[in-house]
Design an enzyme around this catalytic site. Sequence first.
Site, PDB file in Angstrom:
ATOM      1  CB  THR A 260     -18.795  62.936  61.699  1.00  0.00           C
ATOM      2  OG1 THR A 260     -19.117  61.995  60.979  1.00  0.00           O
ATOM      3  CG2 THR A 260     -17.368  62.899  62.023  1.00  0.00           C
TER       4      THR A 260
ATOM      5  CG  ASN B 109     -22.042  51.572  57.713  1.00  0.00           C
ATOM      6  OD1 ASN B 109     -21.718  51.157  58.758  1.00  0.00           O
ATOM      7  ND2 ASN B 109     -21.058  52.315  57.079  1.00  0.00           N
TER       8      ASN B 109
ATOM      9  CD  GLN C  10     -27.123  53.716  57.842  1.00  0.00           C
ATOM     10  OE1 GLN C  10     -27.801  53.676  57.325  1.00  0.00           O
ATOM     11  NE2 GLN C  10     -25.956  54.487  57.158  1.00  0.00           N
TER      12      GLN C  10
ATOM     13  CB  SER D  37     -26.990  61.199  60.468  1.00  0.00           C
ATOM     14  OG  SER D  37     -26.519  62.154  59.314  1.00  0.00           O
TER      15      SER D  37
ATOM     16  CG  HIS E 221     -26.830  62.784  55.192  1.00  0.00           C
ATOM     17  ND1 HIS E 221     -26.191  61.791  54.389  1.00  0.00           N
ATOM     18  CD2 HIS E 221     -25.765  63.014  56.437  1.00  0.00           C
ATOM     19  CE1 HIS E 221     -25.058  61.432  54.943  1.00  0.00           C
ATOM     20  NE2 HIS E 221     -24.845  61.967  56.340  1.00  0.00           N
TER      21      HIS E 221
ATOM     22  CB  CYS F  55     -17.357  57.352  54.180  1.00  0.00           C
ATOM     23  SG  CYS F  55     -19.144  57.525  54.630  1.00  0.00           S
TER      24      CYS F  55
HETATM   25  N1  PLP Z   1     -22.067  56.122  61.335  1.00  0.00           N
HETATM   26  C1  PLP Z   1     -22.626  55.314  60.571  1.00  0.00           C
HETATM   27  C2  PLP Z   1     -23.255  54.051  60.831  1.00  0.00           C
HETATM   28  C3  PLP Z   1     -22.868  55.877  59.400  1.00  0.00           C
HETATM   29  O1  PLP Z   1     -23.455  55.201  58.356  1.00  0.00           O
HETATM   30  C4  PLP Z   1     -22.617  57.397  58.874  1.00  0.00           C
HETATM   31  C5  PLP Z   1     -22.481  57.812  57.587  1.00  0.00           C
HETATM   32  O2  PLP Z   1     -22.155  57.231  56.657  1.00  0.00           O
HETATM   33  C6  PLP Z   1     -22.126  58.037  60.078  1.00  0.00           C
HETATM   34  C7  PLP Z   1     -21.751  57.576  61.275  1.00  0.00           C
HETATM   35  C8  PLP Z   1     -21.463  59.548  59.866  1.00  0.00           C
HETATM   36  O3  PLP Z   1     -22.629  60.387  59.558  1.00  0.00           O
HETATM   37  P1  PLP Z   1     -22.455  61.792  59.070  1.00  0.00           P
HETATM   38  O4  PLP Z   1     -22.535  61.577  57.741  1.00  0.00           O
HETATM   39  O5  PLP Z   1     -23.974  62.422  59.641  1.00  0.00           O
HETATM   40  O6  PLP Z   1     -21.466  62.452  59.835  1.00  0.00           O
END
Ligand code: PLP
Length: 779
Positions: free
Chosen positions: A83, A169, A199, A219, A221, A348
């Site tokens: 993010t 995702n 992803q 990311s 995690h 999310c």
């Molecule tokens: N973009 C995608 C495709 C994601 O799956 C996610 C997380 O769900 C994010 C962005 C956001 O990532 P982060 O949790 O590292 O901020």
Amino acid sequence: MINLSKNTKQPLSLIYLDANATTQVLPQAASAALSTMETLFGNPSSSHITGLQAKQIVDKTRQQAKSIIGADEGKIIFTSGATEGIQTAILSALVNAKATLNKTKSYSLLYGATEHKAVPESLKHWNKILEINAEIKAIPVDEKGQLDMDFIAKEVPNALMICTMAVNNETGVYQDINFLDQTIRANNPNVAWMVDCVQALGKTDLALALTSIDYAAFSGHKLYAPKGIGFMYVKENAPFTPIIAGGGQESGLRSGTENLPGLAALSEIFSMLLGQSEASFTPVKTLHLYRLQLVSALTQAFPEITFNHSFENSVATTLNFAIPGFSSKEIMDLFDAANIRVSSGSACSSKVTRSFVLDAMGLPAWQSESAIRMSFGPAMTQTEIDIACNRIVSAAQALVQSCLTLGTKSIDTHTMNTNSITDKTELEGLVQFKVGGSCSWLYVDKKTQSALFIDPLPEVSERLQTLLTCRGLDLVAVIDTHGHADHESCRNSIAKKLLAEQQSDSLGWPADAQTTNIHGQKYPYIILGDKWLIKIATPGHTDDSISLLLCDPITHSAEKLQVHYAFCGDLILMDSIGRSNFSTSSTPAMYSSLQLMNTLIGKDSLICPSHDYHNEFTTCLETEMTGNSLLRQVMNSEIDIEEFSSKKIKMDKHIIEESGNEIMCGAFTSNLASACQKVVVHEYDSASLTKAVQKSSNMQLIDIREPHEYALQHDEKFTNNVPLTRLVQFVKEQQQDKEQEFVLVCRSGGRSQLAAQALGRLGFENVGHLKGGYALHQY
Ligand code: PLP
């Protein structure tokens, strides 16, 4: 009960299939992180040896990141996660664009319609803050989730930025980056291009330096590193504006002392990806086989399953599907009970009940509303997949056992090595089906194997028919309490299929009903097992409104009716009296109908209306008259027809304001606020419940999840299972003992709280629930 683990006291091992939401931290990554907290804890900016050792970790991780994403040129900047990377990319692109804006031109910001919310929300945010005022446009996708290249070709010349994603995702659908690159650059060589690669990391090969991508976000995690670490790629010479200023870390591009534990963990994961570690990930080819194995188990378990994406253009680690007749919530509950974690829609925004991604792909509404995502990462093992597949089949078997599906031969006989089909769960008496604020009622007489369906909602029609077939029940009648204004009844279609021979009136009341005499009045009735169903005309809400009283047979005209359930449609609802401003409504008729009900059903017979807007399940006149002053006045004859009519007409005027989107069928009484105020119920945690159980000799612990969830796994102490769909029947059985202590439990505490509140409202004095449910307590 289905025996999923040999020893039911031992909790089932967790099968985690929600890697696209987040992953566990792998032991080697966790241990690397720990060592940077305990031993190599230096500040990478310090020039002493401890600092230099810390800096070495940062440098190594950066080098590894470059190799993995194929970016020999360009910058890698460590962030808190994707993010932040997305924000930084958008801020950088828009700050740069602002400097050269032509005030006479109109601009756009483009993003893929299936993008993670972080992208459109950040675009909106910075577009507003920076006063760019560009039009933000979603790039449509086709039914396979592929971006519309013609749209891009047409729109990109006026775009200040274009944001796309490498892998989705929810569906795992990937885009053709090279084709995108050509399309974008052929039409706008300078537009800033950001790709969300979250992803894709570890699941597809990346070669960013070979593309014209300006920014990419990643990311940790989502790939076995801890939360709070991520990185972004910035193409050489791409405009850049730091989002965080301060001590000048990351060459001044992202200040703040580095997240060394996160970086050390990420470095371990990178080592695995690069073949620099003893541990390694499962090859992509094998991941494809895992997905096929899951698909095969799912198809065996749920033959009607529909997959929501094509496997040809999606990464091996994601599956998105829907099972006809089941909501996402029901499947999530089922899998949770089998200790398999999956997600519905996007994690999310787990409160969202439909998937905007599947909507954008133009899939039918039911697929979007019932979508389930299963996702795993490259650390998945064959053993875990085998267990997952077995559990999926066991979970489906639990549905067969509770007659929610009919199952297939293969499930019934061959596949269950550890589990054998036990008898179907018992079903006798009343079942409540709820869809939004509306209710359908099924009554089953086990002895005669006959059933009665009242106020049938189309959404539950399939389920009802499955249930009848599965249990070998004969449908005696399907009846509407009135012509519903707010929803379609499926009475006709059910009657056509299952009661083709029966003659009935327009609401489904059988033509061959007999008549009985009650207090000198004749009423028609039909027989259901050892009970009678008596029809009473109760006009008011509509002119065709009837009430159906399920009661003991009448042997003498003067005797008091023993009513078990009063299905009174929209005459009396919880906290309200039926709306009376339809063209066929009549408030004087309603007054008489209410008084008639008062004389016929008494104060404590359970009322089963066709709506339950506030999850109160059932009621009785005694409860309603406490909170509903208008009803009390009618029942006690404290007001006459005229006064009732004038008060009721006033009340109905407000109903439109209260209704919102739904057509509300009940006009709330004047003291709605107090009527709707939820009863406060006692909340236990594991410790206080253990103490309470030790203290009380007759406390009853009740699991209120559905029978298939209970069958898959439950705590042994919760010996009773009263699913919410059977709560009204439970109220009936317990009505004479409202002092009994009950503690309710469910998956997460939501259903147990609703049930406890409903029981409290009906005068049950000692009902509590386990706050947070099984999710938070190993009770
Ligand atoms: N973009 C995608 C495709 C994601 O799956 C996610 C997380 O769900 C994010 C962005 C956001 O990532 P982060 O949790 O590292 O901020």
